[in-house]
Design a protein around this motif. Structure first.
Motif, short mmCIF file in Angstrom:
data_model
loop_
_atom_site.label_atom_id
_atom_site.label_comp_id
_atom_site.label_asym_id
_atom_site.label_seq_id
_atom_site.Cartn_x
_atom_site.Cartn_y
_atom_site.Cartn_z
N TYR A 19 -29.18 -45.10 13.11
CA TYR A 19 -27.85 -45.61 13.45
C TYR A 19 -27.52 -46.86 12.64
O TYR A 19 -26.42 -46.98 12.10
N PHE A 20 -28.49 -47.78 12.54
CA PHE A 20 -28.22 -49.03 11.84
C PHE A 20 -28.38 -48.95 10.32
O PHE A 20 -27.80 -49.73 9.60
N PHE A 21 -29.18 -48.03 9.83
CA PHE A 21 -29.42 -47.94 8.39
C PHE A 21 -28.72 -46.74 7.76
O PHE A 21 -29.07 -46.33 6.66
N ASP A 22 -27.72 -46.22 8.45
CA ASP A 22 -26.90 -45.14 7.92
C ASP A 22 -26.20 -45.64 6.65
O ASP A 22 -25.61 -46.71 6.65
N PRO A 23 -26.25 -44.89 5.54
CA PRO A 23 -25.64 -45.37 4.29
C PRO A 23 -24.12 -45.55 4.39
O PRO A 23 -23.55 -46.40 3.71
N ASP A 24 -23.44 -44.76 5.21
CA ASP A 24 -21.99 -44.85 5.28
C ASP A 24 -21.51 -45.98 6.20
O ASP A 24 -20.66 -46.77 5.82
N ARG A 25 -22.04 -46.04 7.41
CA ARG A 25 -21.52 -46.99 8.40
C ARG A 25 -22.56 -48.02 8.86
O ARG A 25 -22.26 -48.86 9.71
N GLY A 26 -23.74 -47.98 8.37
CA GLY A 26 -24.81 -48.87 8.81
C GLY A 26 -24.49 -50.34 8.58
O GLY A 26 -24.76 -51.19 9.43
N LYS A 27 -23.91 -50.66 7.42
CA LYS A 27 -23.59 -52.05 7.11
C LYS A 27 -22.59 -52.61 8.13
O LYS A 27 -22.74 -53.74 8.61
N ARG A 28 -21.57 -51.83 8.46
CA ARG A 28 -20.58 -52.25 9.44
C ARG A 28 -21.22 -52.43 10.82
O ARG A 28 -20.94 -53.39 11.52
N ARG A 29 -22.08 -51.51 11.21
CA ARG A 29 -22.74 -51.59 12.52
C ARG A 29 -23.64 -52.82 12.61
O ARG A 29 -23.67 -53.50 13.64
N ARG A 30 -24.37 -53.09 11.54
CA ARG A 30 -25.23 -54.28 11.53
C ARG A 30 -24.38 -55.55 11.62
O ARG A 30 -24.72 -56.50 12.33
N ALA A 31 -23.24 -55.56 10.92
CA ALA A 31 -22.35 -56.72 10.97
C ALA A 31 -21.78 -56.91 12.39
O ALA A 31 -21.68 -58.05 12.88
N LEU A 32 -21.44 -55.82 13.06
CA LEU A 32 -20.94 -55.91 14.44
C LEU A 32 -21.99 -56.50 15.36
O LEU A 32 -21.69 -57.36 16.19
N VAL A 33 -23.22 -56.03 15.24
CA VAL A 33 -24.30 -56.55 16.09
C VAL A 33 -24.53 -58.03 15.80
O VAL A 33 -24.67 -58.84 16.71
N ARG A 34 -24.53 -58.39 14.49
CA ARG A 34 -24.71 -59.79 14.12
C ARG A 34 -23.60 -60.65 14.72
O ARG A 34 -23.84 -61.74 15.26
N ASP A 35 -22.36 -60.17 14.62
CA ASP A 35 -21.22 -60.92 15.16
C ASP A 35 -21.32 -61.08 16.68
O ASP A 35 -20.96 -62.12 17.23
N LYS A 36 -21.77 -60.03 17.36
CA LYS A 36 -21.93 -60.10 18.82
C LYS A 36 -22.96 -61.17 19.20
O LYS A 36 -22.76 -61.95 20.12
N PHE A 37 -24.09 -61.20 18.47
CA PHE A 37 -25.12 -62.20 18.74
C PHE A 37 -24.60 -63.60 18.45
O PHE A 37 -24.85 -64.55 19.20
N GLU A 38 -23.85 -63.73 17.37
CA GLU A 38 -23.31 -65.04 17.01
C GLU A 38 -22.30 -65.50 18.07
O GLU A 38 -22.30 -66.67 18.48
N ALA A 39 -21.45 -64.61 18.54
CA ALA A 39 -20.47 -64.95 19.58
C ALA A 39 -21.18 -65.35 20.87
O ALA A 39 -20.78 -66.31 21.54
N ALA A 40 -22.23 -64.62 21.22
CA ALA A 40 -22.98 -64.95 22.43
C ALA A 40 -23.63 -66.33 22.29
O ALA A 40 -23.64 -67.12 23.25
N GLY A 41 -24.15 -66.63 21.12
CA GLY A 41 -24.73 -67.96 20.88
C GLY A 41 -23.69 -69.05 20.98
O GLY A 41 -23.94 -70.12 21.54
N ASN A 42 -22.48 -68.80 20.45
CA ASN A 42 -21.41 -69.79 20.52
C ASN A 42 -20.98 -70.02 21.97
O ASN A 42 -20.73 -71.16 22.38
N LYS A 43 -20.88 -68.92 22.74
CA LYS A 43 -20.51 -69.06 24.15
C LYS A 43 -21.57 -69.86 24.91
O LYS A 43 -21.24 -70.71 25.74
N ALA A 44 -22.84 -69.57 24.64
CA ALA A 44 -23.92 -70.29 25.31
C ALA A 44 -23.88 -71.77 24.95
O ALA A 44 -24.05 -72.64 25.81
N SER A 45 -23.60 -72.07 23.69
CA SER A 45 -23.52 -73.46 23.25
C SER A 45 -22.35 -74.17 23.92
O SER A 45 -22.47 -75.31 24.38
N CYS A 46 -21.21 -73.49 23.99
CA CYS A 46 -20.02 -74.06 24.64
C CYS A 46 -20.30 -74.31 26.12
O CYS A 46 -19.97 -75.37 26.65
#
Length: 163
Positions: A19-46
């Motif tokens: 799912y994450f290393f799919d050549p067509d959509r894997g990069k987008r999926r990894r970016a979404l997961v990264r963004d979700k983790f970053e948003a969660a970290g920002n919320k926790a910091s706030c």
């Protein structure tokens, strides 16, 4: 470990990697997961920042309250009247019918009041900082009868809606 559970776990891991290393959509999926983790970290910091400010403000308030217990600074009569009115505004009483006056730390309460409200009003007034004595001149009534100031259901001032 059960062989079936290992097989299901292995299949699940394989599907996740695919799912994450799919050549067509894997990069987008990894970016979404990264963004979700970053948003969660920002919320926790706030949230941690808000909690830190809240704790600091509560501690400051407790220190100020403790200091005020040991300092006996005189306040003006106007300030004392405002403090009493603010204190009474926190209780569901007919505050509009109560006249509050102060002179040298002695607070005089007058006006019509319901019998069930009187103990609450006297207690709230007695514990206001700066009050040395309470002079009770309230006209106590068992029920509202035809007294305009005692009509309606009393609410704390903060609970009243703006019209």
């Amino acid at each position: 470990m059960n062989k079936g559970a290992a097989l299901v776990g292995g299949v699940g891991l394989g599907a996740a990697l695919m799912y994450f290393f799919d050549p067509d959509r894997g990069k987008r999926r990894r970016a979404l997961v990264r963004d979700k983790f970053e948003a969660a970290g920002n919320k926790a910091s706030c949230y941690a920042g808000k909690m830190g400010r809240d704790i600091r403000n509560r501690a400051y308030g407790m220190v100020s309250e403790t200091k005020s217990l040991f300092s006996h600074d005189d306040v003006t009569d106007e300030v004392l009247v405002d403090r009493v009115r603010a204190s009474l505004g926190r209780y569901p009483v007919h505050i509009g019918s109560i006249d509050v006056r102060a002179h040298n730390g002695v607070v005089t309460l007058s006006g019509p009041i319901l019998a069930r409200e009187e103990p609450q009003v006297l207690r709230a007034t007695r514990f206001v900082r700066g009050v040395k004595e309470v002079n009770n001149q309230l006209a106590v009534h068992a029920d509202a009868g035809n007294i305009p100031a005692l009509q309606g259901t009393p609410q704390p001032l903060g609970a009243q809606s703006a019209i």
